[in-house]
Design an enzyme around this catalytic site. Structure first.
Site, mmCIF file in Angstrom:
data_model
loop_
_atom_site.group_PDB
_atom_site.id
_atom_site.type_symbol
_atom_site.label_atom_id
_atom_site.label_comp_id
_atom_site.label_asym_id
_atom_site.label_seq_id
_atom_site.Cartn_x
_atom_site.Cartn_y
_atom_site.Cartn_z
ATOM 1 N N LYS A 213 0.845 -1.214 0.000
ATOM 2 C CA LYS A 213 0.000 0.000 0.000
ATOM 3 C C LYS A 213 0.877 1.259 0.000
ATOM 4 C CE LYS A 213 -1.945 -1.185 3.930
ATOM 5 N NZ LYS A 213 -1.276 -2.490 4.200
ATOM 6 N N ARG B 280 -9.577 0.850 8.677
ATOM 7 C CA ARG B 280 -9.012 -0.471 8.919
ATOM 8 C C ARG B 280 -9.993 -1.377 9.663
ATOM 9 N NH1 ARG B 280 -2.892 -1.635 9.393
ATOM 10 N NH2 ARG B 280 -2.655 0.412 8.558
ATOM 11 N N ARG C 199 11.860 -5.520 4.841
ATOM 12 C CA ARG C 199 11.672 -4.073 4.625
ATOM 13 C C ARG C 199 12.704 -3.249 5.399
ATOM 14 N NH1 ARG C 199 5.924 -1.609 5.427
ATOM 15 N NH2 ARG C 199 6.027 -2.779 7.353
ATOM 16 N N ARG D 45 11.619 -1.645 10.948
ATOM 17 C CA ARG D 45 10.551 -1.225 11.853
ATOM 18 C C ARG D 45 10.409 -2.208 13.007
ATOM 19 N NH1 ARG D 45 5.297 0.366 8.310
ATOM 20 N NH2 ARG D 45 4.275 -0.970 9.825
ATOM 21 N N ARG E 295 -0.069 -8.876 13.572
ATOM 22 C CA ARG E 295 -0.668 -7.919 12.622
ATOM 23 C C ARG E 295 -1.521 -8.661 11.595
ATOM 24 N NH1 ARG E 295 4.536 -5.149 10.556
ATOM 25 N NH2 ARG E 295 3.186 -4.049 9.112
HETATM 26 P P1 AP5 Z 1 4.911 -1.571 1.837
HETATM 27 O O1 AP5 Z 1 4.564 -0.787 0.629
HETATM 28 O O2 AP5 Z 1 5.626 -0.865 2.942
HETATM 29 O O3 AP5 Z 1 3.624 -2.344 2.365
HETATM 30 P P2 AP5 Z 1 2.355 -1.815 3.163
HETATM 31 O O4 AP5 Z 1 1.168 -2.511 2.624
HETATM 32 O O5 AP5 Z 1 2.343 -0.312 3.178
HETATM 33 O O6 AP5 Z 1 2.725 -2.430 4.578
HETATM 34 P P3 AP5 Z 1 2.659 -1.834 6.031
HETATM 35 O O7 AP5 Z 1 3.359 -2.828 6.903
HETATM 36 O O8 AP5 Z 1 3.178 -0.436 6.103
HETATM 37 O O9 AP5 Z 1 1.172 -1.841 6.289
HETATM 38 P P4 AP5 Z 1 0.484 -1.965 7.604
HETATM 39 O O10 AP5 Z 1 -0.878 -1.699 7.163
HETATM 40 O O11 AP5 Z 1 0.670 -3.182 8.405
HETATM 41 O O12 AP5 Z 1 1.257 -0.893 8.515
HETATM 42 P P5 AP5 Z 1 0.975 0.623 8.813
HETATM 43 O O13 AP5 Z 1 2.267 1.319 8.793
HETATM 44 O O14 AP5 Z 1 -0.140 1.135 7.996
HETATM 45 O O15 AP5 Z 1 5.796 -2.823 1.353
HETATM 46 C C1 AP5 Z 1 6.374 -3.699 2.294
HETATM 47 C C2 AP5 Z 1 7.760 -4.139 1.780
HETATM 48 O O16 AP5 Z 1 7.593 -4.898 0.595
HETATM 49 C C3 AP5 Z 1 8.697 -2.980 1.407
HETATM 50 O O17 AP5 Z 1 9.997 -3.334 1.754
HETATM 51 C C4 AP5 Z 1 8.564 -2.866 -0.111
HETATM 52 O O18 AP5 Z 1 9.755 -2.393 -0.701
HETATM 53 C C5 AP5 Z 1 8.273 -4.305 -0.513
HETATM 54 N N1 AP5 Z 1 7.353 -4.408 -1.641
HETATM 55 C C6 AP5 Z 1 6.231 -3.690 -1.867
HETATM 56 N N2 AP5 Z 1 5.618 -4.096 -2.993
HETATM 57 C C7 AP5 Z 1 6.374 -5.121 -3.468
HETATM 58 C C8 AP5 Z 1 6.264 -5.974 -4.612
HETATM 59 N N3 AP5 Z 1 5.245 -5.850 -5.484
HETATM 60 N N4 AP5 Z 1 7.205 -6.927 -4.784
HETATM 61 C C9 AP5 Z 1 8.237 -7.064 -3.903
HETATM 62 N N5 AP5 Z 1 8.407 -6.285 -2.822
HETATM 63 C C10 AP5 Z 1 7.475 -5.328 -2.599
HETATM 64 O O19 AP5 Z 1 0.419 0.522 10.320
HETATM 65 C C11 AP5 Z 1 1.277 0.209 11.400
HETATM 66 C C12 AP5 Z 1 0.484 0.168 12.695
HETATM 67 O O20 AP5 Z 1 -0.148 1.431 12.939
HETATM 68 C C13 AP5 Z 1 -0.677 -0.846 12.740
HETATM 69 O O21 AP5 Z 1 -0.229 -2.149 13.077
HETATM 70 C C14 AP5 Z 1 -1.571 -0.231 13.824
HETATM 71 O O22 AP5 Z 1 -1.043 -0.453 15.103
HETATM 72 C C15 AP5 Z 1 -1.446 1.264 13.533
HETATM 73 N N6 AP5 Z 1 -2.474 1.739 12.592
HETATM 74 C C16 AP5 Z 1 -2.271 2.141 11.296
HETATM 75 N N7 AP5 Z 1 -3.449 2.503 10.736
HETATM 76 C C17 AP5 Z 1 -4.398 2.329 11.677
HETATM 77 C C18 AP5 Z 1 -5.815 2.487 11.691
HETATM 78 N N8 AP5 Z 1 -6.496 2.926 10.605
HETATM 79 N N9 AP5 Z 1 -6.482 2.186 12.829
HETATM 80 C C19 AP5 Z 1 -5.828 1.759 13.930
HETATM 81 N N10 AP5 Z 1 -4.494 1.556 13.975
HETATM 82 C C20 AP5 Z 1 -3.783 1.838 12.871
#
Ligand code: AP5
Length: 213
Positions: A13, A87, A126, A159, A170
């Site tokens: 994402k 979410r 990552r 991270r 997660r």
């Molecule tokens: P990346 O693009 O970083 O993936 P992502 O889907 O953004 O993953 P996240 O881990 O950031 O999502 P998340 O939803 O768990 O965490 P968030 O930070 O939102 O890609 C991942 C890796 O893969 C990278 O190294 C990239 O280079 C590689 N990659 C990408 N695409 C690829 C491909 N096609 N092929 C190969 N490699 C690839 O949330 C963190 C925490 O915040 C949550 O756990 C929660 O505690 C809190 N939080 C966030 N939002 C909310 C909410 N709405 N409500 C409550 N708590 C929340």
């Protein structure tokens, strides 16, 4: 254009959201990045959020909903991309209410998915730049110099919540609380299901085609 990207942790994402928002000149509101900045700045919301994030649980809805509304209202007029919000169904209902209050619409709602094996590989490899936040991957998009950001020369780090035990939690939280959004959004106009299992550029081309279609 106003968009939502949702899907499991590590599906891409952030990677795709950054590309799309920069190409379309729209605001990219990545909930995880917003929360991590609040934790770093030790704001009241950040202090509340930290313990939830460290263990992979969702931060309480009231905290995240108000953080997003502030940004949507003051965001660029050309549009926004929501990444990681909503979410759960309660957040989706809160988003609908805030869009109505501000007479805004969603143009596309994109659900990205990939096999769990890929999610685990992507998350565990990552790397993020401490200075500019740009993301790399040890194998799929490695930096030119180990541990150093190509863009700004900043230090790369892993991270806290990309540890194996937190990743497992997660994914569990995702299945339990975020996956039900498929039923919520699946029949709405603008809903798109995107196979995000391919390489970054392949996924991006499919995403652009879907969003422009
Ligand atoms: P990346 O693009 O970083 O993936 P992502 O889907 O953004 O993953 P996240 O881990 O950031 O999502 P998340 O939803 O768990 O965490 P968030 O930070 O939102 O890609 C991942 C890796 O893969 C990278 O190294 C990239 O280079 C590689 N990659 C990408 N695409 C690829 C491909 N096609 N092929 C190969 N490699 C690839 O949330 C963190 C925490 O915040 C949550 O756990 C929660 O505690 C809190 N939080 C966030 N939002 C909310 C909410 N709405 N409500 C409550 N708590 C929340």
């Amino acid at each position: 254009m106003n968009l939502i990207l949702f899907g499991p942790p590590g599906v891409g994402k952030g990677t795709q959201g950054e590309r799309l928002s920069s190409e379309y000149h729209i605001s990219h509101f990545a909930m995880g990045d917003i929360l991590r900045a609040a934790v770093r700045d030790a704001t009241q919301a950040g202090t509340q959020a930290k313990a939830y994030m460290d263990t992979g649980k969702l931060v309480p809805d009231d905290v995240v909903v108000s953080m997003i509304e502030d940004r949507i209202v003051t965001g660029e007029t050309s549009g926004f991309l929501l990444d990681g919000f909503p979410r759960n169904v309660a957040q989706a209902e809160a988003l609908d209410a805030m869009l109505e209050r501000h007479t805004l619409d969603l143009d596309k709602i994109v659900f990205m998915d990939a096999p769990e094996k890929s999610l685990l590989e992507r998350l565990s490899g990552r790397l993020i730049c401490r200075a500019c936040g740009f993301g790399f991957h040890r194998h799929y998009s490695p930096p030119r110099e180990t541990g150093v950001c190509d863009r700004c020369g900043g230090e790369l780090y892993q991270r806290e919540d990309d540890r194996e035990d937190v990743i497992a939690n997660r994914l569990h939280v995702y299945r339990d609380q975020t996956e039900p959004l498929l039923a919520y959004y699946g029949s709405k106009p603008g809903f798109i299901r995107l196979d995000a299992s391919g390489e970054v550029q392949v996924v991006y081309s499919a995403l652009k085609e879907a969003v422009e279609g």
